[in-house]
Design an enzyme around this catalytic site. Sequence first.
Site, short mmCIF file in Angstrom:
data_model
loop_
_atom_site.label_atom_id
_atom_site.label_comp_id
_atom_site.label_asym_id
_atom_site.label_seq_id
_atom_site.Cartn_x
_atom_site.Cartn_y
_atom_site.Cartn_z
N LYS A 195 0.38 -1.21 0.10
CA LYS A 195 -0.40 0.04 0.24
C LYS A 195 0.88 1.72 -0.36
O LYS A 195 1.76 0.74 0.27
CB LYS A 195 -1.01 0.09 1.31
CG LYS A 195 -1.79 -1.21 1.08
CD LYS A 195 -2.73 -1.24 0.18
CE LYS A 195 -4.04 -2.61 -0.10
NZ LYS A 195 -4.42 -2.77 1.39
C1 LIG Z 1 -5.45 -3.82 1.45
C2 LIG Z 1 -7.15 -3.74 1.13
C3 LIG Z 1 -7.83 -3.71 2.87
C4 LIG Z 1 -7.17 -4.67 4.37
O1 LIG Z 1 -5.89 -4.52 4.78
P1 LIG Z 1 -5.56 -4.72 5.46
O2 LIG Z 1 -4.60 -3.70 5.75
O3 LIG Z 1 -4.69 -5.53 4.49
O4 LIG Z 1 -6.62 -5.60 6.18
C5 LIG Z 1 -9.08 -3.74 2.23
N1 LIG Z 1 -9.61 -3.15 0.79
C6 LIG Z 1 -8.56 -2.77 0.13
C7 LIG Z 1 -9.29 -1.70 -1.26
C8 LIG Z 1 -7.46 -2.77 0.04
O5 LIG Z 1 -6.61 -2.69 -1.04
#
Ligand SMILES: *Cc1c(COP(=O)(O)O)cnc(C)c1O
Length: 396
Positions: A195
Amino acid sequence: MQKLAIDGGDPVRPRILPYGRQTIEDDDVAAVVDTLRSDWLTTGPKVAEFEATFANAAGGGHAVAVSNGTAALHAAVYALGIGPRDEVIVPTMTFAASANCAVFQGATPVFCDIDPGTLLIDIDSAASKITPKTKAIVAVDFAGQPCDYVSLRQLAASQGLKLIADACHSLGGSDAGKTVGGLADITAFSMHPVKPVTTGEGGMATTQDGELASRMRQFRSHGITSDHRERESKGSWFYEMVDLGYNYRLTDIQCALGITQLRKLPLWLDRRRAIAALYDRAFAGRSQFTPLTKRNGIVHAYHLYVIKLDPSALTVDRAQVFAALRAEGIGVNVHYIPVHLHPYYRREFGTGTGLCPVAEAGYAHIISLPIFPSMTDADVDDVVAAVDKVIGAYTR
Ligand SMILES: *Cc1c(COP(=O)(O)O)cnc(C)c1O
């Protein structure tokens, strides 16, 4: 024509280029080590500092650090008072957690369709799914492109619904001049390694509403009214558990990393945008595939760079193009399998094929190409060369 690697030819890259990857530098390492040597490993001064800097970067207001993006979404659903017999509208083109967060609180996710060009929530489809039980809409900034929050807020306000933004892809983006993080009642971010910034695992929920922020703070720590550090500073042992919460805390170690990461976000966003521009330029005029369309008036965060294949121009399907690109050393991916097609939702909520036809058709033809801040121009050239090689070989 060059022989494809999948047919035994030489690959464009000998080692796989991932679709996304973290950037960890010396200042990140130093900040983590300093915190390891400090008095606080969890819920100490770094949490508050990270929350304050994050809130600043994400449109102001309050930021509540939690253990991952899924916990941020869960905290949002909890804080908004959504529970059993309530419905939450979720676009199906997303990671499962965008819908799971409603299920965690006993509510029912109701899947809506997406726009075929942007793959963002189709607001008419969302409106068509509203019932007397609907309590909220989850908007997902797919690939890092912010949704149309002006229209979403209008819809939510006119129907008395809450708006949750799943901005796990879009930290640093904006819509109509307003920064992602302050566009919905609550916005959820993820700090997973792929991310925009990372804390290993991590999440953040932002809101302009102090009451919602304190509900989420309580929720992340067992539903308890004060944290250990507050009691310590008051010299008090007393606390009360006033509601059912979880241990969703983010550690000081992780927040130290988040602080140094966040400083570099503007630079990294510039690089993501530059890579996207290189792809856009290289692929302009290709008839066998197109990049996703961009909305007017947004600033894109380019978590993903997604192309959509035109099946009528190709001799093979997406699975074959995908396998051929992997064989060339390009770590392509697919985002996402529509959530309503997962076995859990089919079994527990009776969803299935035909529920969201645009998303189902889109899913069959999308591929995510590598994009991350430390990718070089030479890496981009390799991706373009591999795409041209594979698509060239499979053009009808
Ligand atoms: C990564 C992601 C999540 C969840 O995040 P985590 O930190 O992995 O729990 C939720 N929604 C979207 C669209 C994502 O890309």
